[in-house]
Motif scaffolding. Structure first.
Motif, mmCIF file in Angstrom:
data_model
loop_
_atom_site.group_PDB
_atom_site.id
_atom_site.type_symbol
_atom_site.label_atom_id
_atom_site.label_comp_id
_atom_site.label_asym_id
_atom_site.label_seq_id
_atom_site.Cartn_x
_atom_site.Cartn_y
_atom_site.Cartn_z
ATOM 1 N N VAL A 1 0.863 -1.174 0.000
ATOM 2 C CA VAL A 1 0.000 0.000 0.000
ATOM 3 C C VAL A 1 0.906 1.232 0.000
ATOM 4 O O VAL A 1 1.640 1.473 0.966
ATOM 5 N N LEU A 2 0.861 1.991 -1.083
ATOM 6 C CA LEU A 2 1.727 3.163 -1.228
ATOM 7 C C LEU A 2 0.869 4.418 -1.204
ATOM 8 O O LEU A 2 0.147 4.713 -2.154
ATOM 9 N N ASP A 3 0.940 5.137 -0.095
ATOM 10 C CA ASP A 3 0.175 6.382 0.044
ATOM 11 C C ASP A 3 1.096 7.499 0.525
ATOM 12 O O ASP A 3 0.854 8.154 1.525
ATOM 13 N N SER A 4 2.167 7.693 -0.237
ATOM 14 C CA SER A 4 3.147 8.712 0.125
ATOM 15 C C SER A 4 3.799 9.275 -1.129
ATOM 16 O O SER A 4 3.912 8.584 -2.146
ATOM 17 N N THR A 5 4.244 10.523 -1.025
ATOM 18 C CA THR A 5 5.050 11.127 -2.087
ATOM 19 C C THR A 5 6.511 11.267 -1.678
ATOM 20 O O THR A 5 7.318 11.786 -2.445
ATOM 21 N N VAL A 6 6.851 10.815 -0.468
ATOM 22 C CA VAL A 6 8.243 10.866 -0.018
ATOM 23 C C VAL A 6 9.070 9.951 -0.923
ATOM 24 O O VAL A 6 8.773 8.761 -1.048
ATOM 25 N N PRO A 7 10.098 10.470 -1.589
ATOM 26 C CA PRO A 7 10.807 9.679 -2.603
ATOM 27 C C PRO A 7 11.394 8.378 -2.069
ATOM 28 O O PRO A 7 11.412 7.361 -2.772
ATOM 29 N N ILE A 60 -3.681 14.281 -6.433
ATOM 30 C CA ILE A 60 -2.341 14.582 -6.937
ATOM 31 C C ILE A 60 -1.343 13.486 -6.588
ATOM 32 O O ILE A 60 -0.505 13.110 -7.414
ATOM 33 N N GLU A 61 -1.436 12.946 -5.363
ATOM 34 C CA GLU A 61 -0.489 11.895 -4.981
ATOM 35 C C GLU A 61 -0.699 10.649 -5.838
ATOM 36 O O GLU A 61 0.259 10.051 -6.330
ATOM 37 N N VAL A 62 -1.957 10.253 -5.999
ATOM 38 C CA VAL A 62 -2.259 9.021 -6.745
ATOM 39 C C VAL A 62 -1.829 9.155 -8.199
ATOM 40 O O VAL A 62 -1.211 8.235 -8.769
ATOM 41 N N MET A 63 -2.117 10.282 -8.811
ATOM 42 C CA MET A 63 -1.775 10.447 -10.224
ATOM 43 C C MET A 63 -0.263 10.580 -10.429
ATOM 44 O O MET A 63 0.269 10.142 -11.453
ATOM 45 N N SER A 64 0.438 11.149 -9.448
ATOM 46 C CA SER A 64 1.908 11.211 -9.531
ATOM 47 C C SER A 64 2.499 9.812 -9.431
ATOM 48 O O SER A 64 3.423 9.453 -10.183
ATOM 49 N N LEU A 65 1.978 9.010 -8.513
ATOM 50 C CA LEU A 65 2.453 7.631 -8.373
ATOM 51 C C LEU A 65 2.118 6.805 -9.607
ATOM 52 O O LEU A 65 2.929 5.985 -10.065
ATOM 53 N N PHE A 66 0.919 7.024 -10.159
ATOM 54 C CA PHE A 66 0.558 6.307 -11.387
ATOM 55 C C PHE A 66 1.550 6.627 -12.509
ATOM 56 O O PHE A 66 2.018 5.720 -13.219
ATOM 57 N N ALA A 67 1.893 7.897 -12.664
ATOM 58 C CA ALA A 67 2.829 8.292 -13.728
ATOM 59 C C ALA A 67 4.175 7.591 -13.548
ATOM 60 O O ALA A 67 4.791 7.129 -14.517
ATOM 61 N N PRO A 113 7.296 11.737 -13.799
ATOM 62 C CA PRO A 113 7.190 11.888 -15.252
ATOM 63 C C PRO A 113 6.173 12.960 -15.639
ATOM 64 O O PRO A 113 5.102 13.081 -15.047
ATOM 65 N N GLU A 114 6.567 13.762 -16.628
ATOM 66 C CA GLU A 114 5.716 14.798 -17.218
ATOM 67 C C GLU A 114 5.379 15.932 -16.252
ATOM 68 O O GLU A 114 4.424 16.682 -16.468
ATOM 69 N N GLN A 115 6.157 16.076 -15.152
ATOM 70 C CA GLN A 115 5.960 17.188 -14.232
ATOM 71 C C GLN A 115 7.273 17.957 -14.071
ATOM 72 O O GLN A 115 8.364 17.389 -14.198
ATOM 73 N N SER A 116 7.153 19.240 -13.775
ATOM 74 C CA SER A 116 8.352 20.060 -13.585
ATOM 75 C C SER A 116 8.935 19.894 -12.193
ATOM 76 O O SER A 116 10.057 20.341 -11.928
ATOM 77 N N TYR A 117 8.193 19.271 -11.273
ATOM 78 C CA TYR A 117 8.667 19.076 -9.910
ATOM 79 C C TYR A 117 8.872 17.583 -9.647
ATOM 80 O O TYR A 117 8.376 16.717 -10.366
ATOM 81 N N THR A 118 9.637 17.280 -8.605
ATOM 82 C CA THR A 118 9.977 15.914 -8.242
ATOM 83 C C THR A 118 9.088 15.435 -7.080
ATOM 84 O O THR A 118 8.341 16.220 -6.486
ATOM 85 N N PHE A 119 9.207 14.155 -6.747
ATOM 86 C CA PHE A 119 8.488 13.650 -5.574
ATOM 87 C C PHE A 119 8.953 14.371 -4.316
ATOM 88 O O PHE A 119 8.141 14.727 -3.454
ATOM 89 N N GLY A 120 10.257 14.598 -4.193
ATOM 90 C CA GLY A 120 10.763 15.286 -3.016
ATOM 91 C C GLY A 120 10.227 16.700 -2.892
ATOM 92 O O GLY A 120 9.865 17.144 -1.801
ATOM 93 N N THR A 121 10.166 17.405 -4.014
ATOM 94 C CA THR A 121 9.615 18.760 -4.002
ATOM 95 C C THR A 121 8.140 18.739 -3.639
ATOM 96 O O THR A 121 7.661 19.585 -2.866
ATOM 97 N N LEU A 122 7.402 17.779 -4.177
ATOM 98 C CA LEU A 122 5.980 17.666 -3.862
ATOM 99 C C LEU A 122 5.777 17.397 -2.369
ATOM 100 O O LEU A 122 4.934 18.042 -1.724
ATOM 101 N N ALA A 123 6.544 16.470 -1.808
ATOM 102 C CA ALA A 123 6.421 16.165 -0.381
ATOM 103 C C ALA A 123 6.777 17.374 0.481
ATOM 104 O O ALA A 123 6.088 17.680 1.473
ATOM 105 N N GLN A 124 7.858 18.079 0.106
ATOM 106 C CA GLN A 124 8.235 19.288 0.845
ATOM 107 C C GLN A 124 7.150 20.357 0.749
ATOM 108 O O GLN A 124 6.849 21.049 1.725
ATOM 109 N N ALA A 125 6.553 20.492 -0.433
ATOM 110 C CA ALA A 125 5.482 21.471 -0.619
ATOM 111 C C ALA A 125 4.265 21.108 0.219
ATOM 112 O O ALA A 125 3.588 21.987 0.776
ATOM 113 N N GLN A 126 3.967 19.809 0.328
ATOM 114 C CA GLN A 126 2.832 19.381 1.144
ATOM 115 C C GLN A 126 3.079 19.660 2.624
ATOM 116 O O GLN A 126 2.180 20.106 3.345
ATOM 117 N N ALA A 127 4.312 19.392 3.074
ATOM 118 C CA ALA A 127 4.656 19.674 4.465
ATOM 119 C C ALA A 127 4.556 21.173 4.756
ATOM 120 O O ALA A 127 3.985 21.591 5.775
#
Length: 568
Positions: free
Chosen positions: A112-118, A145-152, A495-509
């Motif tokens: 079960v993956l429910d995180s954007t932490v790289p 956003i998390e689910v679609m990022s993980l799907f990509a 993929p297909e985003q200008s930001y990374t998983f780490g940036t997304l997680a930091q932005a969420q925090a």
């Protein structure tokens, strides 16, 4: 299973009895089953279209044969791993089933993956065989956003793997008419399970969102549903709410909260430890609003009775035949000390089906008694909006906004200076779970509890944003929030985003911290640095009596010659 409460005082017992009598007099149970929105609020918004959990079991029974056929086809396709990409209501129920039952013989492993932490994403990526993995893309809205990022990420991974089967390795679980349903059709997903749309995410464990993963794990889904159906029928009792298991639990939680015992503290047999993950979201997101709410405390170490304040209400789930010696000793001590305890006995693991429904019904009843709307989540969107603003700033400036952070010890000390009776500490950890991190966080919770007699919660980010996040902003202003954020290194592109998983997680925090501050919630952010376990252990040491005593000692305890002469 006994359903009678075991309150510590006669006044509490009398208040519960009066509340149950009020439920009978106002025909609350009957009105709930007829979907009367005025049980909770005058307006029907997000009530009339959120009560499908009352009847979804019938639809799931009709779909049992299809679920069995689907699970068997997955085995015949030699699937070794199933990765569920979901958040909140789409992930927490399956996580409980995964942790409690595990896979049956011959069934695939469930992740079960429910995180954007790289680090967390990479951990699951490395653990699976991509060509023999089935990906469940689960989202009620179909655009999280998390689910679609993980799907990509995983779509890209699969298509880079030799022997892949493309879209046939993906399955969607969503509501009708969503973007995810369209995506599944366009990409050639193997299956799309269309869920009953009038069910909120946190009430969806007994729908396709929970039962598709359960079937793939090899669980006896028919047996799980049978236990849930038995509890559903018991929760229809209207002539005497005292005989309605959901109404009794809901009324008791609400009465205890109104009397100051709003920290619903779950104590469970070891095998049932993960059940708290699901209860946290159900109670926190359903009742944590309008300045009130039930504060669920799950996964906290069992301590001596004197450690707990007068804001606790204990609920025990005891599994017959489990390793219960420590639990039973702790319960006996709590009972002797006068703490209120509500006891629930499970005969076997499949009684979880009954507990899922009991707690859903109890939460709806508690919402009625507390006078709040248990089916909306008005404050959840704030953190999402803040995250979007931070990402927009990253896009324009090329970096995250700078935010000065005090040293970890100083930040923790500043936060705990505000400790007071009836407060609680919420630890919000944006890092990759592992046994060492889990143990360090448990130790930190216990140290805070012992030192300050405060209830504690702990959640991994961004998971908790879809779970307890509503309570943090909309519930009582009694929380002290400790955000722990690791370095997100090495990072991972989306993929297909200008930001990374780490940036997304930091932005969420950062977005959630901004939201907490906008609601005048005391909150600090601490960088975990390159060694998160070491940093957390340093925080534990700060709260440990032996460590505090050693810091107060002088560099040397041996007196100087002049001092010895002075004494003489």
């Amino acid at each position: 299973m006994p359903i009678r409460p075991n309150p510590s005082s006669r006044p509490a017992d009398q208040a519960i009895t009066r509340t149950l009598e009020d439920l009978a007099g106002s025909h609350t149970i009957e009105r709930t089953w007829t979907r009367d929105h005025t049980v909770w609020k005058p307006a029907p918004t997000e009530i009339e279209n959120r009560l499908g959990w009352l009847t979804v079991l019938d639809q799931m029974q009709d779909g049992l044969s299809d679920l069995r056929t689907f699970a068997q086809a997955a085995r015949e396709a030699r699937i070794t791993d199933v990765v569920l990409l979901g958040m909140g209501g789409s992930s927490l129920g399956p996580e409980v089933l995964r942790c409690t039952f595990g896979p049956a013989k011959g069934a695939p492993q469930l992740w079960v993956l429910d995180s954007t932490v790289p680090g967390w994403v990479r951990q699951v990526t490395k653990a699976i065989q991509p060509a023999r993995t089935l990906f469940l893309v689960a989202s009620k809205s179909g655009g999280t956003i998390e689910v679609m990022s993980l799907f990509a990420h995983f779509w890209n991974l699969v298509h880079q793997t030799k022997g892949h089967r493309g879209g046939a390795q993906f399955v969607a679980i969503t509501d009708p008419g969503t973007g995810l349903e369209r995506l599944a059709r366009e990409r050639g997903f193997w299956r799309t399970f269309i869920n009953q749309p009038d069910i909120g995410g946190r009430y969806s464990v007994l729908s396709y969102f929970g039962l598709v993963p359960a079937a793939l794990l090899g669980l006896n889904v028919e047996k799980l549903l049978s236990r849930a159906l038995s509890m559903r029928e018991a929760c229809r009792h209207t002539s005497s709410p005292q005989d309605n298991p959901g109404a009794v639990l809901g009324a008791t939680m609400a009465v205890m909260a109104r009397g100051g015992r709003d920290k619903v503290t779950l104590l469970t047999s070891p095998t049932l430890n993960s059940f708290g993950l699901w209860v946290e979201q159900l109670l926190a997101e359903s009742t944590g609003k309008e300045g009130t709410g039930l504060v669920p405390i799950a996964g906290e170490a069992l301590a001596t009775p004197s450690t707990y304040g007068t804001d606790r209400f204990f609920v025990c789930l005891r599994l017959k035949g489990d390793r219960n010696a420590s639990l039973d000793r702790g319960l006996a001590a709590l009972h002797k000390a006068g703490h209120p305890i509500f006891r629930l006995n499970l005969n076997d693991l499949y009684d979880l089906g009954a507990e899922f429904f009991r707690w859903e019904f109890a939460t709806a009843v508690a919402g009625h008694v507390l006078g709040i709307h248990p089916f909306d989540q008005p404050n959840v969107q704030e953190s999402k909006d803040n995250t979007a603003r931070v990402l927009k700033e990253v896009d324009s400036r090329g970096r995250l906004p700078a935010r000065p952070m005090p040293p970890p010890r100083q930040a923790l000390a500043q936060l705990l200076e505000q400790a007071a009776p009836h407060r609680y500490v919420a630890i919000l950890a944006y890092t990759t779970p592992n046994p060492q991190i889990d143990a360090a966080l448990r130790a930190l919770r216990k140290a805070i509890m012992v030192r300050h007699r405060l209830a504690t919660t702990a959640g991994y980010g961004p998971r908790y944003l879809h779970s307890t996040g509503q309570l943090h902003k909309g519930g009582p202003n009694t929380g002290l929030f400790l955000e722990l954020v690791d370095a997100m290194r090495p990072d991972l592109p989306i993929p297909e985003q200008s930001y990374t998983f780490g940036t997304l997680a930091q932005a969420q925090a950062l977005g959630d911290l901004q939201s907490l501050h906008s609601h005048q919630r005391p909150a600090v952010r601490i960088s975990l640095g390159a060694d998160p376990v070491r940093t957390i252990r340093q925080l534990v040491a700060l709260l440990t009596p032996s460590a505090r005593a050693s810091r107060k000692k002088p560099a040397t305890t041996r007196p100087t010659p002049s001092a010895r002469r002075a004494r003489r």
